[in-house]
Design an enzyme around this catalytic site. Structure first.
Site, PDB file in Angstrom:
ATOM      1  N   THR A 126     -53.672  71.998  -4.767  1.00 27.41           N
ATOM      2  CA  THR A 126     -53.345  70.665  -4.256  1.00 27.41           C
ATOM      3  C   THR A 126     -54.342  70.204  -3.203  1.00 27.41           C
ATOM      4  O   THR A 126     -54.944  71.025  -2.507  1.00 27.41           O
ATOM      5  CB  THR A 126     -51.928  70.688  -3.633  1.00 27.41           C
ATOM      6  OG1 THR A 126     -51.712  69.490  -2.878  1.00 27.41           O
ATOM      7  CG2 THR A 126     -51.747  71.873  -2.684  1.00 27.41           C
ATOM      8  N   ASP A 127     -54.470  68.896  -3.066  1.00 26.73           N
ATOM      9  CA  ASP A 127     -55.345  68.358  -2.014  1.00 26.73           C
ATOM     10  C   ASP A 127     -54.796  68.649  -0.616  1.00 26.73           C
ATOM     11  O   ASP A 127     -55.521  68.547   0.372  1.00 26.73           O
ATOM     12  CB  ASP A 127     -55.556  66.846  -2.209  1.00 26.73           C
ATOM     13  CG  ASP A 127     -54.286  66.017  -2.122  1.00 26.73           C
ATOM     14  OD1 ASP A 127     -53.179  66.598  -2.010  1.00 26.73           O
ATOM     15  OD2 ASP A 127     -54.384  64.768  -2.177  1.00 26.73           O
ATOM     16  N   GLU A 128     -53.507  69.034  -0.537  1.00 26.20           N
ATOM     17  CA  GLU A 128     -52.921  69.281   0.787  1.00 26.20           C
ATOM     18  C   GLU A 128     -53.552  70.474   1.490  1.00 26.20           C
ATOM     19  O   GLU A 128     -53.400  70.635   2.700  1.00 26.20           O
ATOM     20  CB  GLU A 128     -51.406  69.461   0.682  1.00 26.20           C
ATOM     21  CG  GLU A 128     -50.729  68.215   0.147  1.00 26.20           C
ATOM     22  CD  GLU A 128     -49.229  68.171   0.374  1.00 26.20           C
ATOM     23  OE1 GLU A 128     -48.733  68.913   1.216  1.00 26.20           O
ATOM     24  OE2 GLU A 128     -48.585  67.366  -0.307  1.00 26.20           O
ATOM     25  N   TYR A 151     -45.939  74.821   3.130  1.00 33.94           N
ATOM     26  CA  TYR A 151     -46.274  74.688   1.700  1.00 33.94           C
ATOM     27  C   TYR A 151     -47.785  74.743   1.491  1.00 33.94           C
ATOM     28  O   TYR A 151     -48.294  75.543   0.699  1.00 33.94           O
ATOM     29  CB  TYR A 151     -45.710  73.370   1.145  1.00 33.94           C
ATOM     30  CG  TYR A 151     -46.369  72.928  -0.148  1.00 33.94           C
ATOM     31  CD1 TYR A 151     -46.126  73.608  -1.335  1.00 33.94           C
ATOM     32  CD2 TYR A 151     -47.257  71.836  -0.176  1.00 33.94           C
ATOM     33  CE1 TYR A 151     -46.751  73.216  -2.523  1.00 33.94           C
ATOM     34  CE2 TYR A 151     -47.875  71.445  -1.350  1.00 33.94           C
ATOM     35  CZ  TYR A 151     -47.621  72.140  -2.527  1.00 33.94           C
ATOM     36  OH  TYR A 151     -48.242  71.762  -3.688  1.00 33.94           O
ATOM     37  N   LYS A 155     -50.314  77.445  -0.433  1.00 31.31           N
ATOM     38  CA  LYS A 155     -51.220  77.098  -1.545  1.00 31.31           C
ATOM     39  C   LYS A 155     -52.671  77.448  -1.170  1.00 31.31           C
ATOM     40  O   LYS A 155     -53.436  77.938  -2.006  1.00 31.31           O
ATOM     41  CB  LYS A 155     -51.104  75.606  -1.890  1.00 31.31           C
ATOM     42  CG  LYS A 155     -49.772  75.168  -2.465  1.00 31.31           C
ATOM     43  CD  LYS A 155     -49.475  75.767  -3.827  1.00 31.31           C
ATOM     44  CE  LYS A 155     -50.355  75.219  -4.934  1.00 31.31           C
ATOM     45  NZ  LYS A 155     -49.930  75.744  -6.275  1.00 31.31           N
TER      46      LYS A 155
HETATM   47  P1  NAD Z   1     -42.115  71.707  -9.717  1.00 22.57           P
HETATM   48  O1  NAD Z   1     -41.428  72.130  -8.464  1.00 22.57           O
HETATM   49  O2  NAD Z   1     -41.618  70.514 -10.447  1.00 22.57           O
HETATM   50  O3  NAD Z   1     -42.115  72.926 -10.770  1.00 22.57           O
HETATM   51  C1  NAD Z   1     -42.366  74.236 -10.403  1.00 22.57           C
HETATM   52  C2  NAD Z   1     -41.942  75.146 -11.569  1.00 22.57           C
HETATM   53  O4  NAD Z   1     -42.273  76.503 -11.233  1.00 22.57           O
HETATM   54  C3  NAD Z   1     -40.447  75.118 -11.863  1.00 22.57           C
HETATM   55  O5  NAD Z   1     -40.224  75.033 -13.248  1.00 22.57           O
HETATM   56  C4  NAD Z   1     -39.951  76.454 -11.324  1.00 22.57           C
HETATM   57  O6  NAD Z   1     -38.807  76.962 -12.006  1.00 22.57           O
HETATM   58  C5  NAD Z   1     -41.177  77.332 -11.535  1.00 22.57           C
HETATM   59  N1  NAD Z   1     -41.207  78.494 -10.630  1.00 22.57           N
HETATM   60  C6  NAD Z   1     -41.039  78.475  -9.277  1.00 22.57           C
HETATM   61  N2  NAD Z   1     -41.117  79.727  -8.797  1.00 22.57           N
HETATM   62  C7  NAD Z   1     -41.388  80.544  -9.851  1.00 22.57           C
HETATM   63  C8  NAD Z   1     -41.604  81.935  -9.988  1.00 22.57           C
HETATM   64  N3  NAD Z   1     -41.557  82.746  -8.928  1.00 22.57           N
HETATM   65  N4  NAD Z   1     -41.866  82.435 -11.218  1.00 22.57           N
HETATM   66  C9  NAD Z   1     -41.905  81.623 -12.308  1.00 22.57           C
HETATM   67  N5  NAD Z   1     -41.677  80.296 -12.233  1.00 22.57           N
HETATM   68  C10 NAD Z   1     -41.426  79.763 -11.022  1.00 22.57           C
HETATM   69  O7  NAD Z   1     -43.639  71.554  -9.313  1.00 22.57           O
HETATM   70  P2  NAD Z   1     -44.731  70.513  -9.842  1.00 22.57           P
HETATM   71  O8  NAD Z   1     -44.645  69.274  -9.040  1.00 22.57           O
HETATM   72  O9  NAD Z   1     -44.669  70.456 -11.322  1.00 22.57           O
HETATM   73  O10 NAD Z   1     -46.072  71.268  -9.392  1.00 22.57           O
HETATM   74  C11 NAD Z   1     -46.695  72.206 -10.251  1.00 22.57           C
HETATM   75  C12 NAD Z   1     -47.924  72.780  -9.560  1.00 22.57           C
HETATM   76  O11 NAD Z   1     -48.815  71.731  -9.242  1.00 22.57           O
HETATM   77  C13 NAD Z   1     -47.616  73.476  -8.237  1.00 22.57           C
HETATM   78  O12 NAD Z   1     -48.424  74.612  -8.146  1.00 22.57           O
HETATM   79  C14 NAD Z   1     -47.997  72.452  -7.177  1.00 22.57           C
HETATM   80  O13 NAD Z   1     -48.390  73.083  -5.980  1.00 22.57           O
HETATM   81  C15 NAD Z   1     -49.141  71.753  -7.859  1.00 22.57           C
HETATM   82  N6  NAD Z   1     -49.386  70.356  -7.459  1.00 22.57           N
HETATM   83  C16 NAD Z   1     -48.360  69.453  -7.469  1.00 22.57           C
HETATM   84  C17 NAD Z   1     -48.612  68.118  -7.148  1.00 22.57           C
HETATM   85  C18 NAD Z   1     -47.514  67.073  -7.182  1.00 22.57           C
HETATM   86  O14 NAD Z   1     -47.772  65.929  -6.816  1.00 22.57           O
HETATM   87  N7  NAD Z   1     -46.298  67.386  -7.632  1.00 22.57           N
HETATM   88  C19 NAD Z   1     -49.903  67.727  -6.782  1.00 22.57           C
HETATM   89  C20 NAD Z   1     -50.929  68.695  -6.757  1.00 22.57           C
HETATM   90  C21 NAD Z   1     -50.642  70.003  -7.119  1.00 22.57           C
HETATM   91  O1  TDX Z   2     -37.514  60.896   1.389  1.00 24.60           O
HETATM   92  C1  TDX Z   2     -38.742  60.817   1.588  1.00 24.60           C
HETATM   93  N1  TDX Z   2     -39.236  59.867   2.452  1.00 24.60           N
HETATM   94  C2  TDX Z   2     -40.565  59.748   2.727  1.00 24.60           C
HETATM   95  O2  TDX Z   2     -40.963  58.873   3.512  1.00 24.60           O
HETATM   96  C3  TDX Z   2     -39.668  61.705   0.929  1.00 24.60           C
HETATM   97  C4  TDX Z   2     -39.179  62.741  -0.024  1.00 24.60           C
HETATM   98  C5  TDX Z   2     -41.004  61.548   1.227  1.00 24.60           C
HETATM   99  N2  TDX Z   2     -41.434  60.624   2.102  1.00 24.60           N
HETATM  100  C6  TDX Z   2     -42.898  60.510   2.366  1.00 24.60           C
HETATM  101  C7  TDX Z   2     -43.576  61.795   2.771  1.00 24.60           C
HETATM  102  C8  TDX Z   2     -44.967  61.635   2.177  1.00 24.60           C
HETATM  103  O3  TDX Z   2     -45.787  60.898   3.068  1.00 24.60           O
HETATM  104  O4  TDX Z   2     -43.495  60.132   1.127  1.00 24.60           O
HETATM  105  C9  TDX Z   2     -44.744  60.790   0.927  1.00 24.60           C
HETATM  106  C10 TDX Z   2     -44.667  61.604  -0.351  1.00 24.60           C
HETATM  107  O5  TDX Z   2     -43.763  62.649  -0.125  1.00 24.60           O
HETATM  108  P1  TDX Z   2     -43.456  63.761  -1.238  1.00 24.60           P
HETATM  109  O6  TDX Z   2     -43.046  63.081  -2.499  1.00 24.60           O
HETATM  110  O7  TDX Z   2     -42.528  64.764  -0.631  1.00 24.60           O
HETATM  111  O8  TDX Z   2     -44.916  64.359  -1.510  1.00 24.60           O
HETATM  112  P2  TDX Z   2     -45.985  65.050  -0.527  1.00 24.60           P
HETATM  113  O9  TDX Z   2     -45.325  65.625   0.658  1.00 24.60           O
HETATM  114  O10 TDX Z   2     -47.085  64.060  -0.300  1.00 24.60           O
HETATM  115  O11 TDX Z   2     -46.501  66.256  -1.468  1.00 24.60           O
HETATM  116  C11 TDX Z   2     -46.708  66.038  -2.892  1.00 24.60           C
HETATM  117  O12 TDX Z   2     -48.077  65.879  -3.191  1.00 24.60           O
HETATM  118  C12 TDX Z   2     -48.911  67.008  -3.136  1.00 24.60           C
HETATM  119  C13 TDX Z   2     -46.125  67.187  -3.726  1.00 24.60           C
HETATM  120  O13 TDX Z   2     -44.763  67.355  -3.394  1.00 24.60           O
HETATM  121  C14 TDX Z   2     -46.894  68.442  -3.534  1.00 24.60           C
HETATM  122  O14 TDX Z   2     -46.391  69.475  -4.389  1.00 24.60           O
HETATM  123  C15 TDX Z   2     -48.324  68.198  -3.871  1.00 24.60           C
HETATM  124  O15 TDX Z   2     -49.079  69.338  -3.618  1.00 24.60           O
END
Ligand code: NAD
Ligand code: TDX
Length: 339
Positions: A126-128, A151, A155
């Site tokens: 992730t970019d975070e 988090y 990562k």
């Molecule tokens: P998500 O939380 O929707 O899904 C995570 C999945 O991993 C779930 O199905 C969960 O059951 C499984 N899991 C968790 N722990 C596990 C374990 N110990 N063994 C096997 N399976 C396990 O997450 P997402 O939003 O789909 O993110 C997927 C990946 O992408 C993550 O690595 C996250 O850090 C990365 N990512 C997410 C975003 C975003 O915006 N959501 C952005 C950049 C990177």
């Molecule tokens: O209830 C809320 N109110 C609010 O203001 C929630 C859930 C979020 N927020 C804000 C926090 C952030 O600035 O909105 C923005 C987005 O929040 P999230 O959806 O929780 O995402 P973020 O924290 O930016 O992280 C996401 O992007 C990078 C994903 O959850 C991560 O898994 C990914 O790595």
């Protein structure tokens, strides 16, 4: 590539990736390893039931014997690791599962893949990990790691382990780092699906702090195409950033969601800020464009509309998730006073 393992395939991005890969490559078969935590949902891939090219193996990436049994089950060409604890707010409440899955789980996968001489490994990051930007500039692959939340620290730790395995063992890994994804099947604790779900019930939308934090939104399928490109064409040991070129303040995004749903802005409730809240993320994806020929295709306004339409068309998908599992950080901290 004939057969790959995807971990975390029952989550948001993993499920979109599996569906896309099976569409893009008719020769490919996929084994999906998922523990089914609160965020894992079999409904995300219900349409693949009975598909001979798809196999589900329930288990934990921290379990060496289980991972080994899957890697031994057939000729696995590559592993793509999505499995993670992914929600920043949860990591503030309790970082233990983040350390366990995101760090120990990655290390376990790396060791198993090395032992079984897996030819390709993609770490979905992730970019975070880069921390927070001020009002200018963008993250490149050269930006130093400076994670701010438990988090993102977990990562970044995983990324460093991958880097070390490449360096020490010639391990054939690639790391991808992406900005905020949106699209169908996102668990309704994240901003966009939470706010859609609340607005549809005429419940408050908890905007943290001023609402002026900025995120760079990318459609999940653009991210998945980037991972596919990194899997097939990425250079070993390299990092590739993906972003959507769609920077928005949380407040502007909230207005867009409310307007699209025909709901009033009076639903907005400003609440105390997320501790350590990163101000801004933005991605420079020049390297992915140059080396992988990758570009984001979705236009944000159209992608958001399509996403909203998906949630409107699939009310059972959210209804079938137990509401206790996606109470927001603020509801967990302060009870139900938001609704
Ligand atoms: P998500 O939380 O929707 O899904 C995570 C999945 O991993 C779930 O199905 C969960 O059951 C499984 N899991 C968790 N722990 C596990 C374990 N110990 N063994 C096997 N399976 C396990 O997450 P997402 O939003 O789909 O993110 C997927 C990946 O992408 C993550 O690595 C996250 O850090 C990365 N990512 C997410 C975003 C975003 O915006 N959501 C952005 C950049 C990177
Ligand atoms: O209830 C809320 N109110 C609010 O203001 C929630 C859930 C979020 N927020 C804000 C926090 C952030 O600035 O909105 C923005 C987005 O929040 P999230 O959806 O929780 O995402 P973020 O924290 O930016 O992280 C996401 O992007 C990078 C994903 O959850 C991560 O898994 C990914 O790595």
């Amino acid at each position: 590539m004939r057969r790959i393992v995807v971990t975390g395939g029952c989550g948001f991005i993993g499920s979109n990736f599996i569906r896309l890969e099976l569409e893009l490559d008719p020769e490919l078969s996929i084994v999906n390893i998922d523990k089914l935590t609160y965020a894992g949902n079999l409904a995300n891939l219900a349409d693949l039931q009975g598909n001979a090219r798809y196999q589900f193996a329930r288990g934990d990436i921290c379990d060496k014997d289980f991972v080994t049994s899957v890697l031994r089950s057939g000729d696995i060409d590559a592993v793509v690791n999505f499995a993670a604890e992914s929600h920043v707010d949860r990591s503030i409440l309790d970082s233990s599962p983040f350390v366990q899955t995101n760090i120990i789980g990655t290390q376990t996968l790396l060791d198993c893949c090395r032992l079984h001489k897996i030819g390709r490994y993609v770490q979905v990051s992730t970019d975070e990990v880069y921390g927070s930007l001020g009002d200018d500039g963008k993250f490149t692959e050269e930006t130093p790691l400076a994670p701010n939340s438990p988090y993102s620290a977990s990562k970044a730790s995983a990324d460093l382990l991958v880097r070390a395995y490449v360096h020490t063992f010639d391990f054939p890994a690639v790391i991808t780092r992406c900005s905020n994804n949106y699209g169908p099947y996102q668990f309704p604790e994240k901003l966009i699906p939470l706010f859609i779900s609340n607005a549809l019930k005429d419940q408050s939308l908890p905007v943290y702090g001023t609402g002026l934090n900025i995120r760079d939104w990318i459609h999940v399928l653009d991210h998945c195409r980037g991972i596919d490109a990194a899997l097939r064409r990425g250079r070993v040991g390299e990092v590739y950033n993906f972003g959507g070129n769609s920077e928005l303040t949380n407040l502007d995004l909230t207005y867009a969601l409310l307007d699209a749903l025909g709901k009033p802005r009076t639903l907005i409730r400003y609440v105390a800020d997320r501790p350590g809240h990163d101000h801004r993320y933005a991605i420079d994806a020049t390297k992915a464009r140059r080396e992988l020929g990758w570009e984001p295709q979705a236009v944000f306004a159209a992608g958001l509309r399509q996403t909203i339409d998906w949630y409107l068309a699939n009310p059972d998908w959210i209804a079938n998730i137990k509401s206790g599992e996606y109470r927001s950080y603020y509801e967990q901290q302060y009870g139900n006073r938001l609704t």
